[in-house]
Scaffold this active site. Sequence first.
Site, PDB file in Angstrom:
ATOM      1  CE1 TYR A 124      -3.008  -3.027   0.164  1.00 52.04           C
ATOM      2  CE2 TYR A 124      -4.204  -1.861   1.867  1.00 52.04           C
ATOM      3  CZ  TYR A 124      -4.108  -2.912   0.982  1.00 52.04           C
ATOM      4  OH  TYR A 124      -5.116  -3.844   0.912  1.00 52.04           O
ATOM      5  CE  LYS A 169       1.770 -17.685   1.106  1.00 53.72           C
ATOM      6  NZ  LYS A 169       0.952 -18.877   1.393  1.00 53.72           N
ATOM      7  CG  ASP A 201      -1.688 -19.632   3.376  1.00 48.03           C
ATOM      8  OD1 ASP A 201      -0.991 -19.278   4.351  1.00 48.03           O
ATOM      9  OD2 ASP A 201      -1.227 -20.262   2.416  1.00 48.03           O
ATOM     10  CG  ASP A 225      -7.715  -3.749   3.401  1.00 47.52           C
ATOM     11  OD1 ASP A 225      -8.843  -3.664   3.930  1.00 47.52           O
ATOM     12  OD2 ASP A 225      -7.437  -3.230   2.302  1.00 47.52           O
ATOM     13  CG  ASP A 229     -13.619  -6.153   4.858  1.00 46.50           C
ATOM     14  OD1 ASP A 229     -13.047  -5.312   5.584  1.00 46.50           O
ATOM     15  OD2 ASP A 229     -14.260  -5.825   3.841  1.00 46.50           O
TER      16      ASP A 229
HETATM   17 MG    MG Z   1     -10.694  -2.601   3.935  1.00 50.55          MG
END
Ligand code: MG
Length: 341
Positions: A124, A169, A201, A225, A229
């Site tokens: 990001y 990872k 994962d 991020d 969710d």
């Molecule tokens: Mg988000």
Amino acid sequence: MRIRVAFIPGDGIGPKVVGLAREVVDYVAELLGFGVEWVEAPAGDRVKEEVGEPLPRESLGKILGADAVFKGPVGETAKDVIVYLRMRLDLYANLRPFRSFPGIRSRWEGIDLLIVRENTEDLYKGVEDVGPEHAVSLLIITRKGAERIARMALRLASRRKRKLTVVHKGNVLRSYRFFRDVALEVAKEFPEINVEDMYVDNAAYQLVTNPWRFDVMLTPNMFGDILSDEAAALVGSLGLTCSANIGDRYGLFEPVHGSAPDIDPEYANPLGQILTSAMMLEWIAEKKGDERFRQASKTINKAVDALLNEGKTLTPDLGGVSRADEVKGRVMEFIRSFVGS
Ligand code: MG
Ligand code: NAI
């Protein structure tokens, strides 16, 4: 005491839920005897359409001059607004608590975990090159960035159940292995914390099959991020989740969700934004050393719990038929009853 809060109404459901959350804060502030000066700092898709840029300089000035920033979701300009602000204000820690709420039907109960997401690096960072035949994005992790977020996560873990899971990872990407190694190094300063590391994962899988095993999850930017969710789904709705973006100086508070362009704002769940205001008040209490803000934060949290437990005034995402305004009205009634008693 009077605090100055810059607020970004944002796009889609943003102006609606931010407006309602502000009313709740003003109400509790009046009952507890402090004042909030709200300074509007417009930003987002609508602002870009109107003035040509998503985050005008005047808005940035207001944000830099405030005690805290209260942000609604923006739309497609998220990168130019929130991702930019995280870097500009050096808001290196994104704190996202997830807990099961009373009365909310979900296949999971008793969840209580905190995602501590590094907020200024990783993919990001936005160092990219895209041409007709290629696309490259740099995955950037620095020692300074990994160290400070690890320290923050460990400090928070020491106030909770003293367990930290470093998510990465590192079996495929050396950058993420570096992130893990730095975190494990910092963890030596906190011998009382039980530290483990886990591939992302598997973490995604464990989050669904056995979320109770987690207390604090430390993640690089992108994994945090995505996993947040997923965690939101476990506790019932994205519309219930709040987050803090904090650095050593500034604090910016926003719900986890986006502008939800697929729903009518009148029926958006305002509780994520309202709980976000509680998170902001808690941070202000700590910063200013004023207990009234902590009491305000607790009162809002308690009122939201009471509303969910009652289960009568719920928006459609929680299986109800109520409007956002009705939810706010009921939250205020509970606040009144708690402060009055
Ligand atoms: Mg988000
Ligand atoms: P979203 O979070 O807006 O929506 C995902 C799903 O959750 C949708 O079905 C939506 O209706 C539902 N939802 C979200 N918040 C809700 C609420 N308060 N009440 C009821 N239902 C709710 O994610 P999506 O659709 O991927 O993104 C929409 C826009 O938001 C995009 O333009 C994206 O760039 C932006 N966005 C902005 C963020 C920010 O400002 N920090 C964060 C995430 C997305």
